[in-house]
Design a protein around this motif. Sequence first.
Motif, short mmCIF file in Angstrom:
data_model
loop_
_atom_site.label_atom_id
_atom_site.label_comp_id
_atom_site.label_asym_id
_atom_site.label_seq_id
_atom_site.Cartn_x
_atom_site.Cartn_y
_atom_site.Cartn_z
N MET A 54 0.85 -1.17 0.00
CA MET A 54 0.00 0.00 0.00
C MET A 54 0.90 1.24 0.00
N GLY A 55 0.62 2.18 -0.90
CA GLY A 55 1.40 3.40 -0.99
C GLY A 55 1.00 4.41 0.07
N ASN A 56 1.77 5.48 0.16
CA ASN A 56 1.51 6.50 1.17
C ASN A 56 0.13 7.15 1.02
N ARG A 57 -0.31 7.36 -0.22
CA ARG A 57 -1.63 7.97 -0.43
C ARG A 57 -2.72 7.10 0.19
N ALA B 276 -6.81 8.42 7.81
CA ALA B 276 -7.75 9.53 7.96
C ALA B 276 -9.13 9.02 8.35
N ARG B 277 -9.53 7.96 7.71
CA ARG B 277 -10.84 7.38 8.03
C ARG B 277 -10.87 6.87 9.47
N GLU B 278 -9.80 6.20 9.90
CA GLU B 278 -9.74 5.72 11.28
C GLU B 278 -9.79 6.89 12.26
N CYS B 279 -9.06 7.95 11.96
CA CYS B 279 -9.04 9.13 12.84
C CYS B 279 -10.41 9.82 12.85
N ALA C 153 -0.82 7.68 12.54
CA ALA C 153 -1.57 6.45 12.29
C ALA C 153 -1.14 5.78 10.99
N ALA C 154 -0.75 6.59 10.00
CA ALA C 154 -0.34 6.05 8.70
C ALA C 154 1.12 5.64 8.67
N GLY C 155 1.91 6.16 9.61
CA GLY C 155 3.33 5.86 9.61
C GLY C 155 4.08 6.56 8.49
N VAL C 156 3.64 7.76 8.15
CA VAL C 156 4.29 8.55 7.10
C VAL C 156 4.63 9.94 7.64
N SER C 157 5.35 10.71 6.86
CA SER C 157 5.74 12.06 7.29
C SER C 157 4.60 13.05 7.04
N LEU C 158 4.66 14.18 7.74
CA LEU C 158 3.68 15.25 7.52
C LEU C 158 3.69 15.73 6.07
N ALA C 159 4.86 15.74 5.47
CA ALA C 159 4.98 16.21 4.09
C ALA C 159 4.15 15.36 3.12
N ALA C 160 3.88 14.12 3.47
CA ALA C 160 3.10 13.24 2.59
C ALA C 160 1.69 13.78 2.36
N HIS D 112 0.39 14.50 -1.44
CA HIS D 112 -0.70 13.72 -2.04
C HIS D 112 -2.04 14.45 -2.07
N PHE D 113 -2.26 15.36 -1.11
CA PHE D 113 -3.59 15.98 -1.01
C PHE D 113 -3.58 17.50 -0.97
N GLY D 114 -2.45 18.09 -0.71
CA GLY D 114 -2.38 19.54 -0.65
C GLY D 114 -2.66 20.11 0.72
N SER D 115 -3.58 19.48 1.46
CA SER D 115 -3.91 19.95 2.81
C SER D 115 -4.57 18.83 3.59
N THR D 116 -4.54 18.98 4.90
CA THR D 116 -5.21 18.00 5.77
C THR D 116 -6.71 18.02 5.51
N GLU D 117 -7.26 19.21 5.31
CA GLU D 117 -8.69 19.34 5.04
C GLU D 117 -9.10 18.54 3.79
#
Length: 190
Positions: A1-4, A11-14, A31-38, A42-47
């Motif tokens: 499974m990739g970072n995205r 995100a769904r779990e949270c 929860a994903a085990g990835v960096s904040l930069a990911a 991949h999405f541009g923003s947490t929102e």
Amino acid sequence: MGNREKLLVAARECLERKGYTRTTARDVTDAAGVSLAAIGYHFGSTETLLNTALHQAMEEWGDRLETALEGAADEASSPLERFELIWAQIFASFEADRPLWAALSEMLVQAQHVPGLRESLTASMAEGRSGLAEIFGTAGPSGDPRSARLVGSLCQALLTGLMMQWLIDPEQRPTSGDLTEALRLLLGLN
């Protein structure tokens, strides 16, 4: 499974655990085990990540509802019997997906303050109206688009209001039979 994909799952779990407004970027990345930069990559923003995860969850809910309803009502079912059957399935999903509905209600409130979210929800609501019209049997190749929009809008209003009742005061929530009886009373059917 990739970072995205890891980010979407996390995100769904949270969202289910903490809700829409209390979930932070750090919660998701931990929860994903990835960096904040990911998230930015991949999405541009947490929102945007949270909105995407919630949108996917709602699509999955719609798919599960359609599957649950396949063949549930036979050709001899009256429109009121079909109405009651569909709402019984929707109510069963409220309990099974309570964290999803709670996160969605938070998201709806936030849309008043976040124009991008409002635009996204506007598009999602149009999809939802169309899907509900199809579920309630008023859409399709020969269906009247105006009728489908009206039925979809009414069902969406009922869905949103009933979801809020379910979340706030589950002891006083109506049953699918109660809804059907109320409809009979409003329409003067006996």
